[in-house]
Design an enzyme around this catalytic site. Structure first.
Site, PDB file in Angstrom:
ATOM      1  N   LYS A  81      -9.267   8.494   1.104  1.00  0.00           N
ATOM      2  CA  LYS A  81      -7.908   8.579   0.866  1.00  0.00           C
ATOM      3  C   LYS A  81      -7.211   9.199   2.324  1.00  0.00           C
ATOM      4  O   LYS A  81      -7.744  10.339   2.613  1.00  0.00           O
ATOM      5  CB  LYS A  81      -7.199   8.995  -0.163  1.00  0.00           C
ATOM      6  CG  LYS A  81      -5.954   9.107  -0.417  1.00  0.00           C
ATOM      7  CD  LYS A  81      -5.585   9.834  -1.911  1.00  0.00           C
ATOM      8  CE  LYS A  81      -4.046   9.812  -2.124  1.00  0.00           C
ATOM      9  NZ  LYS A  81      -3.815  10.476  -3.628  1.00  0.00           N
ATOM     10  N   SER A 121      -1.504  10.287  -9.623  1.00  0.00           N
ATOM     11  CA  SER A 121      -2.124   9.679  -8.411  1.00  0.00           C
ATOM     12  C   SER A 121      -3.416   9.143  -8.449  1.00  0.00           C
ATOM     13  O   SER A 121      -3.635   8.202  -7.536  1.00  0.00           O
ATOM     14  CB  SER A 121      -1.927  10.552  -7.208  1.00  0.00           C
ATOM     15  OG  SER A 121      -0.766  11.266  -7.099  1.00  0.00           O
ATOM     16  N   SER A 130      -0.785   7.731  -5.865  1.00  0.00           N
ATOM     17  CA  SER A 130      -0.824   7.510  -4.392  1.00  0.00           C
ATOM     18  C   SER A 130      -2.193   7.156  -3.929  1.00  0.00           C
ATOM     19  O   SER A 130      -2.229   6.875  -2.623  1.00  0.00           O
ATOM     20  CB  SER A 130      -0.402   9.049  -3.852  1.00  0.00           C
ATOM     21  OG  SER A 130      -1.159  10.151  -4.291  1.00  0.00           O
TER      22      SER A 130
END
Length: 431
Positions: free
Chosen positions: A76, A169, A145
């Protein structure tokens, strides 16, 4: 690489590399081909590494029994990878490559993993979405996210990806994209080299295709041995229906109606979780803590570049500046008391099982869905495992989250491992 290796569990892939049945280079090249094949529709990657051949050849030359040897991982884009920039979903961050891996990335390299590149995240890990699309329905959100990581794993193009969680997230995109996911208990691993939003809430997360793969990766990452099947201990589960935090959608409601019987089939005693007052307070306190700490974390960026930030992020910062420090202290005191109470409730090898999201992934790419069902457990800092397998009649994934106390991760994996095949065998749930 033979497709047989590509479809095997991670432990079998690592064994095949170690025994010379397939090379790390072959595995890595095939993964890159899968990434490129899917990327036009998926848009899960920010930047791909140009070092994968060299890294894979080093794994082939070094040998040894490293548990992730030759297996690809996506990272990520809040997490530093040496030689690549960390943009955190924002044009305000530096485009220069960072010099050093985050501690978690360095650990995965020690285990033999090869970094394929950086996956899409929302702006600074909050609500403003990136370009990534849901792998099961490209006109639906992948969540946020950790959107790129979850979509890439859900699409099957990469076997492991790292994410983070501050609210929902990781649990929400795992649920939306049909991936297995784990949020590590807060404070159990180093976040050095990870761009954070809230120091009291930020946690590392791992995504894989199955719960068994997830347990394998977690055991390797932490150095903790996996518990053998013969040593199963978890005996009961508390069914959580969302505590009225928001409207749980009909498809998820129907899955929750089936859940007690599924748990019994899994060999677990099923009771209802009677704790709504605490859960509701924890969810509210999570917002208080997150907004206050995010306002501090992003203060300089907001003051210098407010016009370049999304309305969602500006609203979070503005609300956080209005929160008194005393309100945060009160929230954290209530958190600690609730955690002590919950520890007593779950003392007898008990886990909580409930919805990982309000429903299937919403249609549209302008929002990432609600994180509300993760807020209470994230404030408590608990480990969570998302179990994939259930789907709607429209083919959209529905994930469940298994929640436990810090130190009881083996129970989470055991319960989740029993649930996953039963959820995959369920008829499609009416949407």
């Amino acid at each position: 690489m033979s497709s047989a290796y590509w479809n095997q569990p991670l432990s079998d892939q690592a064994t095949a590399v170690r025994e010379g049945a397939v090379s790390a280079e072959t595995l890595v090249v095939q993964t890159r081909a899968e990434i490129l094949r899917a990327e036009t529709n998926l848009a899960a990657w920010v930047q791909l590494s140009d070092r994968i051949i060299d890294d894979a050849r080093l794994e082939d030359e070094t040998g040894g029994r490293r548990p992730l040897r030759g297996i690809s991982i996506g990272i990520k884009d809040l997490i530093d990878v040496a030689g690549l920039p960390t943009r955190a979903g924002s044009a305000l961050t530096s485009s220069e490559p960072v010099a050093k891996d985050a501690d978690c990335v360095a650990r995965f390299r020690e285990l033999g993993a090869v970094v394929q590149g950086k996956t899409v995240t929302t702006e600074f890990g909050y609500f403003s979405p990136g370009p990534t699309r849901n792998p099961t329905a490209t006109d639906h959100t992948p969540g946020g996210s950790s959107s790129g990581s979850a979509a890439a794993v859900g699409a099957g193009v990469i076997p492991i990806a790292l994410g983070t969680q501050t609210a929902g997230s990781l649990t929400r995109p795992a649920s939306y994209c049909g991936a297995a996911g784990m949020v590590l208990a807060h404070g159990t691993t180093s976040l050095a080299g990870v761009t954070g939003l809230s120091q009291s809430l930020d946690s590392l997360g791992i995504l894989t295709r199955t719960v068994d793969d997830l347990a394998y990766v977690y055991a390797a990452f932490t150095g903790r041995p996996r518990r053998e099947t013969s040593a199963q201990r978890v005996a009961s589960a508390l069914v959580w229906r969302g505590s009225g935090l928001d409207t749980v959608e009909p498809a998820m409601q129907r899955l929750l109606d089936l859940l007690p019987d599924v748990l019994v089939q899994a060999g677990l005693r099923a009771d209802d979780l009677d704790w709504d007052d605490h859960v509701q307070t924890l969810a509210d306190d999570h917002v208080t803590v997150m907004s206050y700490e995010a306002a501090g974390s992003l203060d300089e960026i907001e003051k210098s570049s407010r016009d370049a930030l999304s309305p969602q992020l500006c609203a979070l910062i503005d609300s956080g500046r209005e929160v008194p420090a005393a309100a945060v202290a009160g929230a954290l005191t209530r958190r600690d008391r609730s955690r002590d109470l919950l520890r007593d409730m779950m003392a007898d090898a008990t886990v909580i099982v409930g919805p990982a999201a309000l429903g299937p992934a919403p249609k549209g790419l302008d929002a990432t869905g609600s994180p509300v069902l993760s807020r209470p457990w994230q404030l408590l800092g608990l480990p969570v495992v998302v179990v994939p397998g259930a789907r709607t009649t429209d083919g959209l994934p529905l994930g469940l989250q298994v929640i436990g106390m810090r130190g009881d991760e083996a129970n989470l994996f055991e319960a989740a491992g029993r649930l996953e095949p039963l959820l995959r065998d369920l008829p499609a749930v009416p949407a």
